[in-house]
Design an enzyme around this catalytic site. Structure first.
Site, short mmCIF file in Angstrom:
data_model
loop_
_atom_site.label_atom_id
_atom_site.label_comp_id
_atom_site.label_asym_id
_atom_site.label_seq_id
_atom_site.Cartn_x
_atom_site.Cartn_y
_atom_site.Cartn_z
N GLY A 162 68.25 18.14 41.43
CA GLY A 162 68.81 18.27 42.76
C GLY A 162 67.77 18.37 43.85
O GLY A 162 68.07 18.84 44.96
N HIS A 204 57.16 20.08 41.48
CA HIS A 204 57.77 20.20 40.15
C HIS A 204 56.95 21.13 39.27
O HIS A 204 57.30 21.35 38.10
CB HIS A 204 57.85 18.84 39.47
CG HIS A 204 58.89 17.92 40.01
ND1 HIS A 204 60.17 18.34 40.33
CD2 HIS A 204 58.86 16.58 40.28
CE1 HIS A 204 60.87 17.31 40.78
NE2 HIS A 204 60.11 16.24 40.76
N GLY A 239 75.38 12.30 40.49
CA GLY A 239 75.46 13.64 41.05
C GLY A 239 76.61 14.47 40.49
O GLY A 239 77.24 15.23 41.21
#
Length: 298
Positions: free
Chosen positions: A58, A103, A261
Site C-alpha cells: 500500500g 522499504h 487493491g
C-alpha cells in the site's frame, strides 16, 4: 557487497545484492553500505514524515493520502522519493514539509528517526497478498529481478534469499514489530492495509491527527474520494506517474503499481500445496509474535 544471481533447476532466476549477510534490492544505490551510511546519518527536520513499508503493502496509496493531508492539496503526488534508491542529496534538498519513503527494515532507517526527530508511518499488509502482488509486479516490469514461475518465487519469498530491503517479509515485520514494542522514542503510526480497506475515512482521520494537521471533515472526505483506487489508477497513467529513476523498468518509469487493491487475491494465485507451505513457514518464523500481529487474509 555481493551481487547475487541464483538460478534453480527449473530456470527460475532471482537477482539481489547481499551486504553483511543481508539481502537488498538490486537497485539499491552503489555498494549498499555507502548508501546505508548516508541514510543512517541523514539530518531530519521536525516536520518530516517517513513512510515505511515492505514492498506491495500500500505504499503509493498511503503516500498519496498522507501527502494530501500534509500539504492540504488534493493533487496526485505519484511515487515517493525512496531513501535506498535515490541520491540522498535530492531528498536533503526537498522543500518542507517533506515526506519520503523506504522499504528498509528498521535497523537501517535514520538514527534521528529512531530518536523521534520525525514522524514515521508504518504500514503492514498480510504476507500472502503482499507476496502475490509483488510477483505480479515483477512479471510486468522490464529488467525484472525475478523471472520464473510462482513456485520458484515462493521458495525465494519464504527464505532470506529474497529481493528485500534488509531482509525477508518475516525479518522486516519482526524487526519493525520489535521496534514499536520496545522503543520509547519512536513517533510512529501503525496502519494495516486491511484496516484501510475496511474503513478508509477513519484511518485518514488517524493520519491527520498523527500529523497534527488541522483539517475539517469536508476536506478529509475529499481526500477519501481522491485516493479511491480507480482515481489513483487513472492519475497514475498521466505524466505525474512517470519517474526518471525507474525508467529502466519500462513505460517511462511509470511502474505497474495499481493492480486490484483487494484483500484475499492470494486465494486465486496460490495452490493448496503452496498455501500450506506458506502457513508452515509463517508458523515456524512468526509464532512468537502471534499475539502482536493480527492479520486479515480475506
Amino acid at each position: 557487497m555481493e551481487r547475487v544471481e541464483k538460478v534453480d533447476d527449473l530456470g527460475n532466476s532471482i537477482v539481489f545484492k547481499r551486504w553483511r549477510g543481508r539481502t537488498f534490492d538490486r537497485d539499491t544505490r552503489g555498494n549498499v553500505g555507502d548508501q546505508l551510511k548516508m541514510i543512517e546519518s541523514f539530518r531530519c527536520r521536525p516536520d518530516d514524515v517517513l513512510l515505511c513499508t515492505f514492498p506491495r503493502s500500500g505504499t503509493h496509496w498511503v503516500y498519496n493520502m498522507a501527502r494530501m493531508i500534509q500539504t492540504k492539496n488534493l493533487q496526485y503526488s505519484g511515487t515517493p522519493e525512496m531513501m535506498e534508491f535515490q541520491d540522498m542529496k535530492i531528498i536533503d534538498e526537498m522543500k518542507s514539509p517533506r515526506m519520503f519513503h523506504t522499504h528498509l527494515s528498521y535497523p537501517f532507517i535514520p538514527e534521528e528517526a529512531k530518536k523521534g526527530q520525525l514522524k514515521i508511518i508504518y504500514v503492514l499488509r498480510n504476507p500472502k497478498d503482499a507476496a502475490c502482488s509483488y510477483y505480479t509486479f515483477l512479471s510486468k516490469v522490464e529488467n525484472t529481478s525475478y523471472s520464473g514461475n510462482m513456485d520458484g518465487y515462493l521458495n525465494a519469498f519464504l527464505s532470506e534469499e529474497f529481493i528485500g530491503s534488509g531482509g525477508s517479509w518475516f525479518t522486516h515485520t519482526k524487526e519493525w514489530n520489535n521496534a514499536m514494542t520496545t522503543s520509547q522514542h519512536l513517533k510512529i503510526l501503525f496502519l494495516k492495509y486491511e484496516d484501510l480497506k475496511k474503513n478508509l475515512y477513519q484511518n485518514i482521520l488517524r493520519i491527520a491527527t498523527f500529523l497534527e494537521v488541522d483539517h475539517e471533515e469536508s476536506f478529509l472526505k475529499k481526500v477519501e474520494q481522491a485516493v479511491g483506487f480507480d482515481n489513483l489508477k487513472k492519475e497514475h497513467t498521466t505524466t505525474a506517474g512517470e519517474s526518471e529513476l525507474w525508467r529502466h523498468l519500462g513505460d517511462n518509469g511509470r511502474m505497474p503499481i495499481y493492480k486490484k487493491g483487494v484483500i484475499g487475491e492470494w486465494k486465486n494465485m496460490l495452490t493448496v500445496a503452496q498455501n500450506e507451505r506458506f502457513d508452515k513457514v509463517y508458523k515456524d518464523k512468526m509464532s512468537d509474535l502471534a499475539g502482536n500481529i493480527d492479520l486479515v487474509y480475506e
